[in-house]
Design a protein around this motif. Structure first.
Motif, short mmCIF file in Angstrom:
data_model
loop_
_atom_site.label_atom_id
_atom_site.label_comp_id
_atom_site.label_asym_id
_atom_site.label_seq_id
_atom_site.Cartn_x
_atom_site.Cartn_y
_atom_site.Cartn_z
N LEU A 30 0.81 -1.22 0.00
CA LEU A 30 0.00 0.00 0.00
C LEU A 30 0.85 1.27 0.00
O LEU A 30 0.55 2.23 -0.72
CB LEU A 30 -0.92 0.00 1.23
N LEU A 31 1.92 1.28 0.80
CA LEU A 31 2.66 2.52 1.06
C LEU A 31 3.88 2.73 0.16
O LEU A 31 4.22 3.88 -0.13
CB LEU A 31 3.11 2.55 2.53
N ILE A 32 4.56 1.67 -0.24
CA ILE A 32 5.79 1.84 -1.02
C ILE A 32 5.57 2.55 -2.35
O ILE A 32 6.35 3.44 -2.71
CB ILE A 32 6.49 0.48 -1.22
N PRO A 33 4.52 2.21 -3.13
CA PRO A 33 4.36 2.91 -4.41
C PRO A 33 4.24 4.43 -4.26
O PRO A 33 4.72 5.18 -5.12
CB PRO A 33 3.07 2.31 -4.98
N ALA A 34 3.64 4.88 -3.18
CA ALA A 34 3.43 6.32 -3.00
C ALA A 34 4.58 7.00 -2.27
O ALA A 34 4.96 8.12 -2.62
CB ALA A 34 2.13 6.56 -2.25
N PHE A 35 5.16 6.32 -1.28
CA PHE A 35 6.11 7.00 -0.39
C PHE A 35 7.50 6.36 -0.36
O PHE A 35 8.33 6.75 0.44
CB PHE A 35 5.53 7.07 1.02
N LYS A 36 7.73 5.35 -1.21
CA LYS A 36 9.04 4.75 -1.38
C LYS A 36 9.64 4.31 -0.04
O LYS A 36 9.02 3.57 0.69
CB LYS A 36 9.97 5.74 -2.10
#
Length: 464
Positions: A377-383
């Motif tokens: 959920l978070l990696i694509p947006a916030f690396k």
């Protein structure tokens, strides 16, 4: 009893010496590498090392824990120990061969992994030496002093090779060879000394099922634990690029070093807690365990506040200005330090001595699912900041799950007085760090940290 106490003291001293030497070598190694290699190259190394760690897990199965536990029962019977060691070594050689075949298949069918082929094969060269080293045999005989001396010597040798041969950006593969040389050399010395403890021989004619079932149960625990610890780097490497893996590696290594240092109090007291739980009843166990919980809170909370307040400065001091965007990840992982240490304490000091390994496995399994899901959920947006936030929330889940599972065995919430004292220390540390940050010239770094701070705020907002 006196002899046992002295043995525990020596083992604790040996463990402490290894930990301190590892910390010193890391404090020299990583800043040097961060200034010689680029962010992308360190990301390549960390991603390749993560892939190799999965192959090493398959090669090792649960053999170390199983062999140490079962072999200790046969230590006084050289003939029986030799037979047992030979059978375990054959199983380990078979699992190592399987690991190499599996790694080769992954490289053959994955174009992504083929890009890292030379680095992966170089790092995996040490797996066979780990198998032949049979460190579990030395653990059976409690040769912790020898293991500590051996590890320290080869860690220093690896550091000397690194400083001698790794000079510029083109030496990434040489850096991999320096790390392999240290571990391979240490295990080669082990292999040459095996005859001192047993007469081993290669044989295929024995009951494999007798060993494999308990080994696979322990392997399941190791698998879940590795999934929990290393999956963030693997997902980050697959879903983003080497650059973000490099940023994350800086933050994760700094917090890992701090965790090792603060967690040494757990390592050296677990044998005593296990003894107290098994022999002297709940009163002595509860008293010592409560003292350790208080100590962890007193140390971990101010340390976490310092990392959160000085995330930018710590990144620059540890690595270089090129790694400055990792500050957001550093802040999240700094906060995760508290929950990670307490979760480790509940597992190692309460659940395992009480033979509640299945409960510990359940807690880590739940946290692993949380970690993997949040990473997607978070990696694509916030690396890298997203991966760090996922780790923070997974550590929180682990801590809470382990506490609720452990509270049936022991009431181990930190005392209110110690917690209040620690919170006051946090206020003092935060204020001091803020003043220090204000005094630092912000003109040069002001623009550098905009990206990391923005990621931090956006990730928190999304989670809330």
């Amino acid at each position: 009893m006196e002899k046992v106490e002295k043995s525990l003291s020596r083992n604790a001293l040996a463990s402490g010496l290894q930990t301190e030497n590892r910390l010193i070598c890391a404090l020299v190694t990583y800043p040097y590498l961060a200034r010689i290699l680029r962010v992308d190259q360190l990301g390549q190394y960390d991603f390749a090392a993560t892939i190799v760690s999965w192959a090493a897990l398959v090669a090792g199965l649960g053999i170390y824990a199983y062999a140490t536990r079962e072999g200790a029962k046969k230590r006084d019977d050289p003939e029986e120990l030799s037979r047992f060691a030979s059978e375990v070594l054959v199983i380990n050689l078979a699992s190592t061969l399987l690991a190499y075949f599996g790694q080769a298949a992954c490289l053959l069918f994955s174009s992504k992994l083929r890009e890292y082929g030379p680095l992966i094969w170089t790092l995996s060269f040490g797996i066979i030496f780990t198998t032949l080293g049979c460190e579990w045999l030395y653990a059976i005989h409690e040769e912790y002093g020898y293991l500590a001396l051996r590890n320290i010597c080869f860690q220093v040798l690896s550091l000397i090779l690194l400083l001698t041969y790794v000079k510029d950006e083109s030496d990434l593969l040489l850096y991999a060879w320096t790390t392999v040389a240290g571990s391979a050399g240490a295990n080669l010395i082990n292999f040459l000394r095996l005859r001192k403890y047993c007469t081993w021989f290669l044989t295929w004619r024995f009951s494999w099922q007798q060993h494999l079932l308990p080994i696979l149960v322990l392997f399941a625990n190791s698998l879940v634990d590795l999934l929990y610890v290393r999956v963030d780097v693997a997902q980050l490497g697959v879903m983003t690029s080497d650059y973000y893996v490099g940023l994350y590696s800086v933050a994760s290594k700094v917090t890992a070093l701090l965790k090792q240092s603060l967690g040494s109090v757990i390592v050296v007291t677990v044998p005593r807690l296990a003894c107290l739980y098994g022999q002297k009843g709940g009163e002595f166990f509860q008293k010592l365990a409560r003292q350790i919980a208080d100590l962890l809170v007193i140390l971990a909370l101010p340390a976490a506040c310092a990392l959160f307040a000085l995330g930018e400065e710590v990144v620059i001091l540890t690595a270089d200005l090129d790694f400055a965007p990792a500050a957001g990840a550093m802040k999240f992982l700094g906060l995760a330090l508290v929950f990670s240490l307490l979760g480790w304490f509940y597992i190692a000091a309460v659940l395992v001595p009480a033979r509640q390994e299945k409960a510990a496995l359940l807690a880590i399994s739940i946290a692993s699912v949380v970690n993997v899901s949040l990473n997607f959920l978070l990696i694509p947006a916030f690396k890298e900041a997203g991966a760090a936030l996922a780790t923070l929330l997974a550590d929180l889940v682990t801590c809470l799950a382990c506490y609720f599972l452990a509270k049936k065995l022991a009431r181990l919430l930190p005392s209110g007085k110690k917690l209040a004292s620690s919170l006051l220390d946090c206020l003092y540390v935060t204020g001091s760090c803020w003043n220090l940050s204000v005094e630092v010239d912000g003109s040069r770094k002001g623009e550098i940290f905009v990206q990391s701070r923005q990621k931090t705020c956006e990730a928190v907002a999304l989670t809330i």
